[in-house]
Design a protein around this motif. Structure first.
Motif, PDB file in Angstrom:
ATOM      1  N   LEU A  40     -11.496 -16.064  64.206  1.00  6.50           N
ATOM      2  CA  LEU A  40     -10.215 -15.716  64.765  1.00  6.50           C
ATOM      3  C   LEU A  40     -10.493 -14.582  65.673  1.00  6.50           C
ATOM      4  N   PHE A  41     -11.406 -13.718  65.491  1.00  6.45           N
ATOM      5  CA  PHE A  41     -11.535 -12.643  66.412  1.00  6.45           C
ATOM      6  C   PHE A  41     -12.235 -13.330  67.915  1.00  6.45           C
ATOM      7  N   ILE A  42     -12.935 -14.246  67.720  1.00  4.41           N
ATOM      8  CA  ILE A  42     -13.690 -14.560  69.073  1.00  4.41           C
ATOM      9  C   ILE A  42     -12.867 -15.794  69.648  1.00  4.41           C
ATOM     10  N   ALA A  43     -11.941 -16.141  68.952  1.00  2.00           N
ATOM     11  CA  ALA A  43     -11.193 -17.421  69.366  1.00  2.00           C
ATOM     12  C   ALA A  43     -10.424 -17.497  70.915  1.00  2.00           C
ATOM     13  N   PRO A  44      -9.958 -16.424  71.300  1.00  2.00           N
ATOM     14  CA  PRO A  44      -9.361 -16.468  72.620  1.00  2.00           C
ATOM     15  C   PRO A  44     -10.474 -16.265  73.704  1.00  2.00           C
ATOM     16  N   MET A  45     -11.505 -15.567  73.488  1.00  2.00           N
ATOM     17  CA  MET A  45     -12.482 -15.718  74.364  1.00  2.00           C
ATOM     18  C   MET A  45     -13.239 -16.911  74.259  1.00  2.00           C
TER      19      MET A  45
ATOM     20  N   THR B  86      -4.787  -8.328  79.418  1.00  2.00           N
ATOM     21  CA  THR B  86      -5.115  -9.504  78.732  1.00  2.00           C
ATOM     22  C   THR B  86      -6.671  -9.572  78.649  1.00  2.00           C
ATOM     23  N   SER B  87      -7.553  -9.118  79.622  1.00  2.00           N
ATOM     24  CA  SER B  87      -8.926  -9.157  79.893  1.00  2.00           C
ATOM     25  C   SER B  87      -9.257  -8.110  78.710  1.00  2.00           C
ATOM     26  N   VAL B  88      -8.527  -6.775  78.455  1.00  2.00           N
ATOM     27  CA  VAL B  88      -9.229  -5.893  77.711  1.00  2.00           C
ATOM     28  C   VAL B  88      -8.940  -6.432  76.085  1.00  2.00           C
ATOM     29  N   THR B  89      -7.565  -6.909  75.838  1.00  2.00           N
ATOM     30  CA  THR B  89      -7.555  -7.378  74.673  1.00  2.00           C
ATOM     31  C   THR B  89      -8.498  -8.462  74.112  1.00  2.00           C
ATOM     32  N   ILE B  90      -8.659  -9.576  75.265  1.00  2.00           N
ATOM     33  CA  ILE B  90      -9.611 -10.330  74.602  1.00  2.00           C
ATOM     34  C   ILE B  90     -10.748  -9.996  74.604  1.00  2.00           C
ATOM     35  N   SER B  91     -11.549  -9.229  75.247  1.00  2.00           N
ATOM     36  CA  SER B  91     -12.942  -8.872  75.204  1.00  2.00           C
ATOM     37  C   SER B  91     -12.949  -7.858  73.963  1.00  2.00           C
ATOM     38  N   CYS B  92     -11.970  -6.911  73.862  1.00  2.00           N
ATOM     39  CA  CYS B  92     -11.933  -6.272  72.557  1.00  2.00           C
ATOM     40  C   CYS B  92     -12.158  -6.906  71.333  1.00  2.00           C
ATOM     41  N   LEU B  93     -11.319  -7.923  71.069  1.00  2.00           N
ATOM     42  CA  LEU B  93     -11.130  -8.921  69.882  1.00  2.00           C
ATOM     43  C   LEU B  93     -12.700  -9.414  69.752  1.00  2.00           C
ATOM     44  N   ALA B  94     -12.954 -10.166  70.793  1.00  2.00           N
ATOM     45  CA  ALA B  94     -14.226 -10.775  70.518  1.00  2.00           C
ATOM     46  C   ALA B  94     -15.557  -9.683  70.838  1.00  2.00           C
ATOM     47  N   ALA B  95     -15.438  -8.684  70.947  1.00  2.00           N
ATOM     48  CA  ALA B  95     -16.746  -7.676  70.743  1.00  2.00           C
ATOM     49  C   ALA B  95     -16.673  -7.280  69.591  1.00  2.00           C
ATOM     50  N   TYR B  96     -15.392  -6.996  68.897  1.00  2.00           N
ATOM     51  CA  TYR B  96     -15.482  -6.685  67.415  1.00  2.00           C
ATOM     52  C   TYR B  96     -15.911  -7.699  66.815  1.00  2.00           C
ATOM     53  N   GLY B  97     -15.614  -9.041  66.813  1.00  2.00           N
ATOM     54  CA  GLY B  97     -16.104 -10.127  66.230  1.00  2.00           C
ATOM     55  C   GLY B  97     -17.408 -10.304  66.085  1.00  2.00           C
ATOM     56  N   SER B 149      -9.517 -13.369  82.950  1.00  2.00           N
ATOM     57  CA  SER B 149      -9.520 -12.738  81.679  1.00  2.00           C
ATOM     58  C   SER B 149     -10.632 -12.892  80.765  1.00  2.00           C
ATOM     59  N   PHE B 150     -11.269 -13.959  80.928  1.00  2.00           N
ATOM     60  CA  PHE B 150     -12.167 -14.031  79.927  1.00  2.00           C
ATOM     61  C   PHE B 150     -13.480 -13.642  80.562  1.00  2.00           C
ATOM     62  N   SER B 151     -14.044 -12.323  80.197  1.00  2.00           N
ATOM     63  CA  SER B 151     -15.111 -11.541  80.860  1.00  2.00           C
ATOM     64  C   SER B 151     -16.307 -11.367  79.825  1.00  2.00           C
ATOM     65  N   VAL B 152     -17.236 -12.008  80.312  1.00  2.00           N
ATOM     66  CA  VAL B 152     -18.532 -11.744  79.570  1.00  2.00           C
ATOM     67  C   VAL B 152     -19.107 -10.389  79.833  1.00  2.00           C
ATOM     68  N   PHE B 153     -19.069  -9.810  80.796  1.00  2.00           N
ATOM     69  CA  PHE B 153     -19.396  -8.297  81.128  1.00  2.00           C
ATOM     70  C   PHE B 153     -18.495  -7.315  80.099  1.00  2.00           C
ATOM     71  N   GLY B 154     -17.234  -7.726  79.868  1.00  2.00           N
ATOM     72  CA  GLY B 154     -16.382  -6.845  79.111  1.00  2.00           C
ATOM     73  C   GLY B 154     -16.667  -7.025  77.558  1.00  2.00           C
ATOM     74  N   THR B 155     -16.866  -8.141  77.381  1.00  2.00           N
ATOM     75  CA  THR B 155     -17.119  -8.457  75.800  1.00  2.00           C
ATOM     76  C   THR B 155     -18.576  -7.786  75.675  1.00  2.00           C
ATOM     77  N   PHE B 156     -19.459  -8.059  76.388  1.00  2.00           N
ATOM     78  CA  PHE B 156     -20.908  -7.436  76.264  1.00  2.00           C
ATOM     79  C   PHE B 156     -20.787  -6.256  76.223  1.00  2.00           C
ATOM     80  N   MET B 157     -20.069  -5.390  77.290  1.00  2.00           N
ATOM     81  CA  MET B 157     -20.119  -3.886  77.268  1.00  2.00           C
ATOM     82  C   MET B 157     -19.363  -3.189  76.017  1.00  2.00           C
ATOM     83  N   LEU B 158     -18.197  -3.842  75.783  1.00  2.00           N
ATOM     84  CA  LEU B 158     -17.573  -3.385  74.507  1.00  2.00           C
ATOM     85  C   LEU B 158     -18.385  -3.512  73.071  1.00  2.00           C
ATOM     86  N   ARG B 159     -18.976  -4.700  73.049  1.00  2.00           N
ATOM     87  CA  ARG B 159     -19.981  -4.962  71.934  1.00  2.00           C
ATOM     88  C   ARG B 159     -21.067  -3.691  71.785  1.00  2.00           C
ATOM     89  N   GLN B 160     -21.308  -3.455  72.588  1.00  2.00           N
ATOM     90  CA  GLN B 160     -22.399  -2.484  72.714  1.00  2.00           C
ATOM     91  C   GLN B 160     -21.854  -0.984  72.059  1.00  2.00           C
TER      92      GLN B 160
END
Lengths: 320, 277
Positions: A40-45, B86-97, B149-160
């Motif tokens: 669910l967390f990664i779904a949007p991305m 949107t990009s911050v939200t999506i990247s934040c969620l994915a990075a946490y996941g 909105s679907f930024s690999v850079f953002g996801t990667f950076m926030l994941r760090q």
């Protein structure tokens, strides 16, 4: 790159250990519930990336074997095998665009050298470090469209400030910059170097900070000159950073689009035409969808090959 | 501790300052030209301070003329702010996941996302364009917003940054019965707030500067963003340099202000995303 795979390995190990611990303790947060929340967390991305990146790659692959023109409707898709690709490699214009792009790559080593030199000076030999970082970073964050418009005027052959300056110091026939077939590509490269120094410099500064100070202190005690320290300590020890910047630099030089479209539109006489500009013209002006997809695919493969070669070549000169 | 003055360092600083000024020359020239009457723009030697001030007239023409920058600004602000959110939200969620949840296939999926970073966006334009026409997102701001909105850079950076949060905090919250969403909003988000600010500033700058996506995915002039506007403006007024410079200054200035305010964040973010990515 390596640190990253190491990080992944480490998290992998940690995760396994955690899993084991959980099984022992009967943790309610493992298993399907944990999987579900992960998805669910990664779904949007993941959905966005699939729709806007993964799907287009496969669709391009399919379209590149057709002669489709998107205004003619879906019923007029003809499968033509490798015709687009053979046409492409006997097309002088595309080959010229490719050649131009390889010339553009020459800007990368220049950028790397200038950035490293500036980074070393800013890191050790000046006051107001932060101010200098901001100054050199400014072109990187400015819009390329506005920058291109400014340089268009500055490069004006007779009245532009650059040539007026050159003429005033006694150069009677200065180059005509973007109006001259021989100088247009170097002009584009100059602007590319100017805009990318900031990024490279910042990354180099981070790399320099990772070099242990003791190495320089030991070298100083041994009486090594600044130049000796630079060539024998700094350059080898920032080589992973140089490698990273080289790879990203090559990839981004294949992406240069805004600058050329606004500055020259690929002219004069196609002297600044690059594959992405040609792709844009074929796809959105000539409306040759299948042909443009073939260009996209060829570019994608060329970038993959170059990146792969760089990863193989790095063993010879990158110290980890 | 006494402050020891180093002459060598001072001289280097002065030399570097001169090089720095030369480096920024195009910006100074642009600003100066935007304040002049047209006849003075190309005079030589360059008159840095205009003899005849024409700033108000130039900027008035740019902001309210045939290509009104008021409208372009409004469109750009709308697109940029919504994209950033949107990009911050999506990247934040994915990075946490990716950083904090143990789910099946997480590493493989992460590598798939990371691999897409290498693909030049231009190679995708044709099919994205067809897809957008097909699903009706062509020539809309929504479509434009989704593209960035679907930024690999953002996801990667926030994941760090998420990886830096100790697992004990999260484990103990879970022992207390909190679910991942609760942990994400109440514990993880506040802890990575500085990283979010950094990524938000970067995304804002990049989206504001984006030229390629609006060029291909917008057709209606009323929807144009500032970068497209500058290009159309220079097509219309290509020979009136003072106006073109006023347009360029208008496109760059808000960014310079944001960058100067947030420069520490921006520079650190680039280093974190770049060095480790």
């Amino acid at each position: 790159m390596k640190t990253q795979s190491e990080a992944i390995d480490l998290t992998e190990q940690k995760k396994k250990a955690q899993k084991k611990a959980r099984k022992r303790n009967g943790d309610p947060f493992s298993g399907w519930k944990e999987n579900m929340s992960g998805y669910l967390f990664i779904a949007p991305m993941f959905l966005g990336t699939s729709l806007l990146v993964l799907f287009p790659i496969f669709a391009s692959l399919a379209l590149s074997f057709t002669d489709w023109n998107f205004v003619s409707g879906y019923n007029n898709v003809n499968f033509i095998g490798f015709d687009n690709f053979t046409a492409l490699f006997s097309n002088g214009l595309f080959l010229k665009a490719l050649k131009n792009n390889f010339v553009l790559l020459l800007a990368i080593p220049v950028t790397l050298m200038v950035s490293l030199a500036l980074a070393v000076i800013i890191n050790r030999y000046v006051y107001l470090k932060d101010l200098f970082k901001v100054i050199y970073f400014m072109p990187f964050i400015s819009s390329i469209v506005a920058v291109a418009v400014v340089f268009q005027v500055m490069f004006h052959p007779t009245q532009g400030p650059i040539n007026q300056l050159l003429m005033s110091i006694g150069i009677d026939h200065p180059p005509e910059w973007i109006a001259d077939v021989a100088y247009s590509l170097p002009s584009v490269m100059l602007i590319m170097i100017w805009t990318s120094i900031g990024f490279n410099l910042i990354i180099y500064l981070a790399g320099l900070q990772n070099i242990p100070k003791e190495l320089y202190e030991a070298a100083q005690i041994d009486g090594a000159s600044a130049w000796f320290q630079f060539t024998k300590i700094t350059i080898p020890l920032v080589s992973p950073t140089t490698f990273l910047l080289l790879v990203t630099g090559v990839i981004s030089s294949f992406k240069v689009f805004d600058l050329i479209i606004v500055l020259t539109e690929g002219g004069p006489a196609n002297s600044t035409l690059t594959p992405v500009v040609y792709l844009y013209q074929q796809a959105f002006i000539e409306l040759k969808t299948g042909y443009a997809s073939a260009i996209a695919l060829v570019m994608f493969i060329i970038i993959l090959i170059i990146t792969y070669l760089q990863f193989i070549g790095q063993k010879k000169w990158v110290n980890y | 501790m006494t402050f020891r003055f180093d002459t060598k360092k001072l001289i280097t600083t002065i030399i570097m300052a001169i090089i720095g000024l030369a480096f920024l020359m195009p910006f100074f020239w642009m600003i100066s030209a935007s304040l002049k009457v047209e006849e003075e723009v190309l005079t030589f030697p360059i008159q840095w301070i205009p003899e005849t001030w024409h700033a108000i007239e130039n900027y008035k023409e740019v902001w309210t003329g045939s290509m009104p920058f008021f409208l372009l600004y409004w469109n750009s602000i709308k697109v940029t702010v919504l994209t950033t959110l949107t990009s911050v939200t999506i990247s934040c969620l994915a990075a946490y996941g990716f950083a904090k949840i143990n789910f099946k296939g997480s590493n493989v999926l992460f590598l798939v996302v990371l691999a897409t970073y290498m693909i030049p966006p231009q190679t995708l334009l044709v099919t994205q364009f067809l897809l957008y026409r097909w699903i009706g997102l062509y020539d809309t701001h929504t479509g434009l917003i989704l593209l960035n909105s679907f930024s690999v850079f953002g996801t990667f950076m926030l994941r760090q940054f998420y990886l830096g949060i100790s697992n004990e905090i999260i484990e103990s919250a879970r022992m207390d019965g909190a679910g991942h969403f609760r942990i994400f909003t109440a514990i993880a988000l506040p802890l990575v707030r500085p990283a979010i600010a950094t990524y938000a500033i970067l995304r804002f700058i990049w989206t504001w500067n984006d030229f390629q996506y609006p060029l291909i995915f917008l057709r209606t002039e009323a929807l144009y963003t500032i970068q497209l506007g500058v290009q159309s403006f220079s097509d219309q007024h290509g020979s009136v340099y003072s106006l073109m410079m006023a347009a360029s200054v208008s496109a760059i200035l808000p960014l310079l202000i944001i960058f100067i305010i947030g420069q520490k964040n921006v520079i650190e973010g680039i280093q974190l995303g770049g060095v480790k990515g």
